[in-house]
Motif scaffolding. Structure first.
Motif, PDB file in Angstrom:
ATOM      1  N   GLY A  88       2.392 -15.253  16.182  1.00 59.16           N
ATOM      2  CA  GLY A  88       1.858 -14.031  16.763  1.00 59.16           C
ATOM      3  C   GLY A  88       2.801 -12.852  16.592  1.00 59.16           C
ATOM      4  O   GLY A  88       4.016 -13.017  16.439  1.00 59.16           O
ATOM      5  N   LEU A  89       2.231 -11.643  16.619  1.00 60.21           N
ATOM      6  CA  LEU A  89       3.014 -10.418  16.480  1.00 60.21           C
ATOM      7  C   LEU A  89       2.781  -9.493  17.664  1.00 60.21           C
ATOM      8  O   LEU A  89       1.705  -9.504  18.276  1.00 60.21           O
ATOM      9  N   MET A  90       3.778  -8.682  17.967  1.00 61.68           N
ATOM     10  CA  MET A  90       3.712  -7.693  19.043  1.00 61.68           C
ATOM     11  C   MET A  90       4.334  -6.392  18.544  1.00 61.68           C
ATOM     12  O   MET A  90       5.056  -6.376  17.546  1.00 61.68           O
ATOM     13  N   LEU A  91       4.048  -5.293  19.252  1.00 58.61           N
ATOM     14  CA  LEU A  91       4.713  -4.024  18.962  1.00 58.61           C
ATOM     15  C   LEU A  91       5.904  -3.912  19.902  1.00 58.61           C
ATOM     16  O   LEU A  91       5.741  -3.717  21.104  1.00 58.61           O
ATOM     17  N   ALA A  92       7.116  -4.042  19.367  1.00 60.12           N
ATOM     18  CA  ALA A  92       8.337  -3.949  20.158  1.00 60.12           C
ATOM     19  C   ALA A  92       8.904  -2.537  20.012  1.00 60.12           C
ATOM     20  O   ALA A  92       9.094  -2.051  18.895  1.00 60.12           O
ATOM     21  N   VAL A  93       9.169  -1.886  21.153  1.00 55.25           N
ATOM     22  CA  VAL A  93       9.549  -0.475  21.170  1.00 55.25           C
ATOM     23  C   VAL A  93      10.904  -0.310  21.843  1.00 55.25           C
ATOM     24  O   VAL A  93      11.127  -0.813  22.947  1.00 55.25           O
ATOM     25  N   ASN A  94      11.808   0.389  21.169  1.00 54.89           N
ATOM     26  CA  ASN A  94      13.084   0.784  21.760  1.00 54.89           C
ATOM     27  C   ASN A  94      12.872   2.176  22.329  1.00 54.89           C
ATOM     28  O   ASN A  94      12.778   3.155  21.582  1.00 54.89           O
ATOM     29  N   GLY A  95      12.741   2.265  23.664  1.00 59.11           N
ATOM     30  CA  GLY A  95      12.307   3.488  24.318  1.00 59.11           C
ATOM     31  C   GLY A  95      13.102   4.728  23.927  1.00 59.11           C
ATOM     32  O   GLY A  95      14.332   4.697  23.828  1.00 59.11           O
ATOM     33  N   ALA A  96      12.386   5.840  23.716  1.00 56.89           N
ATOM     34  CA  ALA A  96      13.009   7.089  23.288  1.00 56.89           C
ATOM     35  C   ALA A  96      13.573   7.858  24.482  1.00 56.89           C
ATOM     36  O   ALA A  96      13.254   7.584  25.642  1.00 56.89           O
ATOM     37  N   THR A  97      14.412   8.839  24.188  1.00 59.80           N
ATOM     38  CA  THR A  97      14.939   9.725  25.224  1.00 59.80           C
ATOM     39  C   THR A  97      14.096  10.990  25.361  1.00 59.80           C
ATOM     40  O   THR A  97      14.399  11.848  26.181  1.00 59.80           O
ATOM     41  N   ASP A  98      13.049  11.104  24.564  1.00 62.10           N
ATOM     42  CA  ASP A  98      12.132  12.244  24.608  1.00 62.10           C
ATOM     43  C   ASP A  98      10.774  11.754  25.121  1.00 62.10           C
ATOM     44  O   ASP A  98      10.084  10.994  24.430  1.00 62.10           O
ATOM     45  N   PRO A  99      10.358  12.181  26.315  1.00 61.34           N
ATOM     46  CA  PRO A  99       9.097  11.683  26.894  1.00 61.34           C
ATOM     47  C   PRO A  99       7.856  12.245  26.230  1.00 61.34           C
ATOM     48  O   PRO A  99       6.736  11.826  26.546  1.00 61.34           O
ATOM     49  N   ASN A 100       8.006  13.196  25.309  1.00 64.18           N
ATOM     50  CA  ASN A 100       6.854  13.807  24.643  1.00 64.18           C
ATOM     51  C   ASN A 100       6.429  13.061  23.383  1.00 64.18           C
ATOM     52  O   ASN A 100       5.460  13.447  22.733  1.00 64.18           O
ATOM     53  N   LEU A 101       7.166  11.995  23.041  1.00 63.55           N
ATOM     54  CA  LEU A 101       6.823  11.221  21.855  1.00 63.55           C
ATOM     55  C   LEU A 101       5.833  10.120  22.208  1.00 63.55           C
ATOM     56  O   LEU A 101       5.996   9.430  23.218  1.00 63.55           O
ATOM     57  N   ARG A 102       4.847   9.949  21.364  1.00 62.71           N
ATOM     58  CA  ARG A 102       3.867   8.883  21.563  1.00 62.71           C
ATOM     59  C   ARG A 102       4.427   7.580  20.997  1.00 62.71           C
ATOM     60  O   ARG A 102       4.721   7.497  19.806  1.00 62.71           O
ATOM     61  N   ALA A 103       4.567   6.594  21.862  1.00 59.36           N
ATOM     62  CA  ALA A 103       5.037   5.296  21.387  1.00 59.36           C
ATOM     63  C   ALA A 103       3.951   4.610  20.566  1.00 59.36           C
ATOM     64  O   ALA A 103       4.237   3.917  19.587  1.00 59.36           O
ATOM     65  N   TRP A 104       2.715   4.797  20.979  1.00 55.22           N
ATOM     66  CA  TRP A 104       1.548   4.240  20.277  1.00 55.22           C
ATOM     67  C   TRP A 104       0.382   5.177  20.489  1.00 55.22           C
ATOM     68  O   TRP A 104       0.208   5.740  21.571  1.00 55.22           O
ATOM     69  N   TYR A 105      -0.431   5.375  19.441  1.00 54.50           N
ATOM     70  CA  TYR A 105      -1.669   6.123  19.639  1.00 54.50           C
ATOM     71  C   TYR A 105      -2.685   5.728  18.584  1.00 54.50           C
ATOM     72  O   TYR A 105      -2.346   5.206  17.513  1.00 54.50           O
ATOM     73  N   GLU A 106      -3.930   5.981  18.915  1.00 55.68           N
ATOM     74  CA  GLU A 106      -5.020   5.700  17.989  1.00 55.68           C
ATOM     75  C   GLU A 106      -6.189   6.607  18.339  1.00 55.68           C
ATOM     76  O   GLU A 106      -6.490   6.823  19.519  1.00 55.68           O
ATOM     77  N   ILE A 107      -6.842   7.153  17.335  1.00 57.31           N
ATOM     78  CA  ILE A 107      -8.038   7.972  17.533  1.00 57.31           C
ATOM     79  C   ILE A 107      -9.253   7.079  17.350  1.00 57.31           C
ATOM     80  O   ILE A 107      -9.434   6.470  16.294  1.00 57.31           O
ATOM     81  N   VAL A 108     -10.055   6.985  18.382  1.00 56.58           N
ATOM     82  CA  VAL A 108     -11.195   6.076  18.401  1.00 56.58           C
ATOM     83  C   VAL A 108     -12.483   6.878  18.307  1.00 56.58           C
ATOM     84  O   VAL A 108     -12.697   7.815  19.078  1.00 56.58           O
ATOM     85  N   GLY A 109     -13.331   6.517  17.358  1.00 62.20           N
ATOM     86  CA  GLY A 109     -14.639   7.153  17.224  1.00 62.20           C
ATOM     87  C   GLY A 109     -15.753   6.211  17.631  1.00 62.20           C
ATOM     88  O   GLY A 109     -15.511   5.078  18.059  1.00 62.20           O
ATOM     89  N   GLY A 110     -16.972   6.687  17.524  1.00 63.61           N
ATOM     90  CA  GLY A 110     -18.120   5.858  17.855  1.00 63.61           C
ATOM     91  C   GLY A 110     -18.331   5.650  19.336  1.00 63.61           C
ATOM     92  O   GLY A 110     -18.992   4.688  19.748  1.00 63.61           O
ATOM     93  N   LEU A 111     -17.778   6.546  20.163  1.00 65.48           N
ATOM     94  CA  LEU A 111     -17.945   6.422  21.609  1.00 65.48           C
ATOM     95  C   LEU A 111     -19.276   7.027  22.041  1.00 65.48           C
ATOM     96  O   LEU A 111     -19.843   7.887  21.366  1.00 65.48           O
ATOM     97  N   THR A 112     -19.755   6.597  23.194  1.00 66.00           N
ATOM     98  CA  THR A 112     -21.002   7.102  23.752  1.00 66.00           C
ATOM     99  C   THR A 112     -20.687   7.961  24.970  1.00 66.00           C
ATOM    100  O   THR A 112     -20.053   7.487  25.930  1.00 66.00           O
ATOM    101  N   ILE A 113     -21.093   9.221  24.934  1.00 66.37           N
ATOM    102  CA  ILE A 113     -20.825  10.132  26.050  1.00 66.37           C
ATOM    103  C   ILE A 113     -21.491   9.598  27.320  1.00 66.37           C
ATOM    104  O   ILE A 113     -22.662   9.215  27.315  1.00 66.37           O
ATOM    105  N   GLY A 114     -20.724   9.568  28.391  1.00 65.89           N
ATOM    106  CA  GLY A 114     -21.224   9.061  29.665  1.00 65.89           C
ATOM    107  C   GLY A 114     -21.028   7.570  29.859  1.00 65.89           C
ATOM    108  O   GLY A 114     -21.238   7.059  30.961  1.00 65.89           O
ATOM    109  N   GLN A 115     -20.622   6.869  28.789  1.00 68.40           N
ATOM    110  CA  GLN A 115     -20.390   5.429  28.876  1.00 68.40           C
ATOM    111  C   GLN A 115     -19.019   5.154  29.502  1.00 68.40           C
ATOM    112  O   GLN A 115     -18.039   5.809  29.176  1.00 68.40           O
ATOM    113  N   LYS A 116     -18.953   4.181  30.376  1.00 67.17           N
ATOM    114  CA  LYS A 116     -17.685   3.775  30.968  1.00 67.17           C
ATOM    115  C   LYS A 116     -17.023   2.737  30.061  1.00 67.17           C
ATOM    116  O   LYS A 116     -17.672   1.829  29.563  1.00 67.17           O
ATOM    117  N   TYR A 117     -15.716   2.906  29.847  1.00 64.87           N
ATOM    118  CA  TYR A 117     -14.940   1.995  29.002  1.00 64.87           C
ATOM    119  C   TYR A 117     -13.744   1.446  29.762  1.00 64.87           C
ATOM    120  O   TYR A 117     -13.203   2.108  30.660  1.00 64.87           O
TER     121      TYR A 117
END
Length: 227
Positions: A88-117
């Protein structure tokens, strides 16, 4: 209602729920390596995550000699949440000193407005105090959920999840680390998922629409049994 018909209805309801809960996050278990997601941190697949803050790597175990991994967690380290072994694999992160950096992000499409996720992920600490203090941001200037602390005990996986209702057909999901200490502050992510939460009425309506087919199937199966 006999047991056979009830069994068919149960299967139909499960089918409706599964269709509504399609997984939307790409490579959420990181088995595809460093692909399908973004990070403002530096990918350290060549230099490792053991020495520099603000780096990450996709690994099967964060423990090891520096700089490839981290020599400061208890030997022999630990494995990912998905498989719990060296496969198995994991995302291992050595925490940054800048809180404005995204450790992980993804843009997700195909969502339904009003749908709970339900946005869910598994979090562990592969360092010592201070522990990572994560914040989930959904959308630019949109939903925020802070105060998500990595467990005090290293090598332990805990589940975190947030319910969110879509306001657009696509959104950026981003995880930040607000803890800025250079020492400690190291964490791992695994099994990140986004699933639609079906309303009870939706599941019931879907099951009722398929009920005639389920009853017919039950009658055919019953005839075969009686024959």
């Amino acid at each position: 209602m006999n047991k056979l018909t009830l069994w068919v209805l149960t299967g139909i309801s499960a089918l409706v729920v599964n269709q509504a809960s399609a997984i939307l996050i790409v490579n959420g278990d990181f088995q595809a390596g460093d692909n399908g997601f973004g990070s403002d941190y530096i990918s350290s697949s060549t230099q490792g995550i053991g020495t520099d803050a603000g780096t990450y790597d996709v690994v099967n175990n964060p423990y090891g000699s520096a700089p490839p991994q981290n020599p400061y967690i208890p030997s022999p380290g630990y494995y990912d949440h998905t498989y719990g072994n060296a496969n198995g694999l994991m995302l291992a992160v050595n925490g940054a000193t800048d809180p404005n950096l995204r450790a992980w992000y993804e843009i997700v499409g195909g969502l339904t407005i009003g749908q709970k996720y339900d946005f869910s992920f598994w979090l562990s600490n592969w360092s010592y105090d201070p522990v990572a203090n994560l914040q989930l941001n959904i959308g630019i200037g949109g939903f925020q959920q802070g105060g998500i602390l990595a467990p005090e005990t290293p090598n332990k996986w805990v589940n975190e999840n947030v319910l969110w209702t879509a306001t657009s057909t696509s959104a950026q999901f981003a995880i930040y680390d607000l803890q800025t200490a250079a020492g400690g502050n190291d964490f791992a992510l695994d099994d990140i998922s986004l699933t639609a939460v079906p309303e009870t009425s939706t599941v019931f309506a879907g099951a009722m629409m398929l009920l005639p087919f389920g009853v017919s199937a039950a009658r055919i199966m019953r005839r075969k049994v009686l024959a």
